[in-house]
Design a protein around this motif. Structure first.
Motif, short mmCIF file in Angstrom:
data_model
loop_
_atom_site.label_atom_id
_atom_site.label_comp_id
_atom_site.label_asym_id
_atom_site.label_seq_id
_atom_site.Cartn_x
_atom_site.Cartn_y
_atom_site.Cartn_z
N GLY A 139 0.61 -1.11 0.09
CA GLY A 139 -0.51 0.22 -0.24
C GLY A 139 0.96 1.59 -0.23
N GLU A 140 2.00 1.68 0.89
CA GLU A 140 2.84 2.56 0.79
C GLU A 140 3.50 2.24 -1.05
OE1 GLU A 140 5.81 1.03 3.84
OE2 GLU A 140 4.61 1.21 5.43
N LYS A 143 1.12 3.96 -3.14
CA LYS A 143 0.83 5.47 -2.84
C LYS A 143 1.47 6.37 -3.16
CE LYS A 143 -0.30 8.48 1.10
NZ LYS A 143 -0.58 8.67 2.44
N PHE A 147 -1.12 6.34 -6.69
CA PHE A 147 -2.22 5.26 -6.21
C PHE A 147 -3.11 4.79 -5.18
CE2 PHE A 147 0.19 3.26 -10.19
CZ PHE A 147 -0.54 3.76 -11.17
N THR A 148 -4.28 4.88 -4.52
CA THR A 148 -5.08 4.48 -3.98
C THR A 148 -5.35 3.06 -3.56
OG1 THR A 148 -7.26 4.96 -4.38
CG2 THR A 148 -6.23 7.05 -4.00
N ALA A 149 -5.29 2.98 -2.44
CA ALA A 149 -6.10 1.42 -1.56
C ALA A 149 -7.25 0.95 -2.39
CB ALA A 149 -6.55 1.67 -0.51
N ALA A 150 -7.53 1.87 -3.08
CA ALA A 150 -8.98 1.42 -3.77
C ALA A 150 -8.34 1.12 -5.13
CB ALA A 150 -9.76 2.69 -4.10
N ASP A 151 -6.90 1.19 -6.16
CA ASP A 151 -6.93 0.39 -7.11
C ASP A 151 -6.62 -0.44 -7.16
OD1 ASP A 151 -7.36 3.13 -8.06
OD2 ASP A 151 -5.74 4.15 -7.09
#
Length: 168
Positions: A139-140, A143, A147-151
């Motif tokens: 996730g890091e 980002k 990109f976001t977590a939703a991606d």
């Protein structure tokens, strides 16, 4: 590992360069998948990357927060053709073959790849895959790449094939 689907390759490569990611290779990969047994959900793959051949087993894994967590065991083998014959003699049935162009980067301890499928799977849009030591690390890096977590999607290529089948 997590995938980010339908990426703009040029934009992602620019972000990787800005991050300072190191290009490790860009080459065609040839993979042969075998049937490890009915309904098991795991995967057995023989793959040739450049001059390297690997036999890889992956458990079915589980997806959490858009990241697919899997146990992987891999070993280097001397020759794809010979290993393929050994598995055939052991009665391990081949399921499918796939070819793709992989561009692989490394940033710190994280592998970041761009996959472009060829041949009968060329209809699958190019995607980014981030493979790190933990869900948080994946996730890091996502980002940092904008990109976001939703991606993030914790999906396998086997799940993408039917999703994009309408593009054939």
């Amino acid at each position: 590992e997590a995938k980010i689907l339908e990426i703009d390759v040029v934009e992602v490569q620019a972000r990787l360069a800005a991050l300072g990611a190191e290009l490790e290779f860009e080459e065609e990969l040839h993979a042969v998948y075998f049937d490890p047994g009915e309904g098991r959900g795991d995967a057995l793959r023989l793959r040739k990357e450049g001059d390297r051949c690997q036999l890889v087993w992956k458990d079915a894994g589980s997806a959490r927060e858009g990241v697919l967590e899997r146990t992987e065991l891999e070993t280097t083998v001397g020759d794809l053709g010979t290993m393929r014959e050994i598995l055939a003699h052991l009665g391990v049935a081949e399921r499918k073959e796939r070819r793709k162009i992989r561009t692989q980067y490394r940033w710190e301890e994280v592998h970041i790849v761009i996959d472009l499928y060829l041949d009968e799977y060329a209809y699958i849009p190019t995607y980014l895959e981030i493979e790190g030591s933990s869900i948080e690390r994946v996730g890091e890096v996502a980002k940092l790449l904008g990109f976001t977590a939703a991606d993030l999607e914790g999906v396998t290529i086997g799940e993408l094939i039917p999703r994009y089948a309408h593009l054939r």
